[in-house]
Design an enzyme around this catalytic site. Sequence first.
Site, PDB file in Angstrom:
ATOM      1  N   LYS A  43       9.981  -7.000  -1.252  1.00  0.00           N
ATOM      2  CA  LYS A  43       9.249  -7.363  -2.468  1.00  0.00           C
ATOM      3  C   LYS A  43      10.150  -8.252  -3.304  1.00  0.00           C
ATOM      4  O   LYS A  43      11.371  -8.220  -3.166  1.00  0.00           O
ATOM      5  CB  LYS A  43       8.905  -6.108  -3.266  1.00  0.00           C
ATOM      6  CG  LYS A  43       7.765  -6.290  -4.235  1.00  0.00           C
ATOM      7  CD  LYS A  43       6.457  -6.339  -3.491  1.00  0.00           C
ATOM      8  CE  LYS A  43       5.280  -6.021  -4.342  1.00  0.00           C
ATOM      9  NZ  LYS A  43       4.202  -5.450  -3.530  1.00  0.00           N
TER      10      LYS A  43
HETATM   11  N1  GLU Z   1       1.307  -7.731  -2.579  1.00  0.00           N
HETATM   12  C1  GLU Z   1       0.459  -7.052  -1.659  1.00  0.00           C
HETATM   13  C2  GLU Z   1       0.888  -5.602  -1.503  1.00  0.00           C
HETATM   14  O1  GLU Z   1       1.503  -5.038  -2.366  1.00  0.00           O
HETATM   15  C3  GLU Z   1       0.331  -7.786  -0.334  1.00  0.00           C
HETATM   16  C4  GLU Z   1       1.605  -7.958   0.423  1.00  0.00           C
HETATM   17  C5  GLU Z   1       1.491  -8.881   1.619  1.00  0.00           C
HETATM   18  O2  GLU Z   1       0.392  -9.276   1.960  1.00  0.00           O
HETATM   19  O3  GLU Z   1       2.536  -9.175   2.196  1.00  0.00           O
HETATM   20  O4  GLU Z   1       0.556  -4.958  -0.546  1.00  0.00           O
END
Ligand code: GLU
Length: 430
Positions: free
Chosen positions: A115
Amino acid sequence: MTLTKEVKKQQPKQGMLENVMKQFNAAADLVDLNPNIKKILEVTNNELIIHFPVRMDNGDVEVFKGYRVQHNNALGPYKGGLRYHPTIDIDSVKALAMWMTWKTSLAGLPYGGAKGGIQIDPNKYSNNELERITRRFTYALGENIGPEHDIPAPDVNTNSQTMAWIADTYMSTKGPSERSKNQHVVTGKPVGSGGLEGRDRATGFGVFLTIKFWAENKNIELKGKTFIVQGFGNVGYWAAHFLELEGAKLVGVQDAFGSIANPDGLGAENLSEYIKGNNGSLIGYSNGKAIEKEDFFGLDCDICIPAALGNQITEKNAQKIKAFLVAEGANGPTTVEAEQILLKRNIDIIPDILCNSGGVIGSYFEWLQNRNGELWELDEILAKITKKMAEVFRRVSKTSQEKELDMRSAAYMLAIERIEKAYVQRGIFP
Ligand code: GLU
């Protein structure tokens, strides 16, 4: 009240990391996780904090703080979103990266967890500034991201436009013959630029699907049921859209600016149009009555969907919740203490790593499509997401019934066991 102040109050610092660690430790005990593998999973592999300068529209230079945390890649390349938010700090990004590892593992995807983001309030910047900030951040990340290494995606306050800028910047730093093959460095791109049809709705659609599967298991009709949504961004809006199609009624919404309610239904489509034309705020929507922020979670309803930030359902408001189901569209919206209160009150919780996994499942399909040079159609994609989510939901329900566990514990067990198995098979280098 500015967004920054409002949100800072909502999200006590450090809270999310404590929360995910408590969840992980409880799950590790449940599966009797090998203590050596536990040592690996309780820390993040790589943590990057970068400061980078960007020229603002008025000619001044501002220095920004960006993050990328890569928690674990035992199952494949790191994967997870980038959020632009003033409350972002290293601990919250670590927590969110861990949740991604559990989420991708549970969904059976060939990915690890990561993240990142930038500590900014994007509302304070022009579109041109946001483009320069995003491009310079991408350049600063350099080879720490990559299509087979670490693949960002949209998250809070980022969208397909943000991803298009990242893809273009990343690809532009490569030699001409290398550019196209790097398109899958990010997912969640616009459809015209390698994006997946339906990736915009994938997370909210997945939230809706898990609610539907849950209701089917319990023989509950969604038609006529009422629901409230915290956060009316991409996830909240699409979840509401699909629930309304099923005949359910949206009776309360809270965003960073205020809270509104209407027992006869707010109307997701009209509200969404209103918000678009009102600088992203629901304040002043005529088909809803403004209510106090503190009264939101206590609204009369059947289903409660937190789809904003972490640590929103806490010991303070868990007693007030009237819904019989909490469906976690956001990452980490419920504290461990609040969860205990809800479970005691026989309120079911569809945990984030299951409930909002439609997004990363959609991302996986986009990544595959780019890698293979394919183009799929919307109905085909929604069918694939449905099939995948039904299968994951069934596994979680089965484990939860067989082991007499709540759904979060069952989901964590499955997620951690899959990673443990990979480590046991491969061993530790050297
Ligand atoms: N931000 C989204 C999540 O928290 C999607 C992450 C992604 O598609 O890599 O799952």
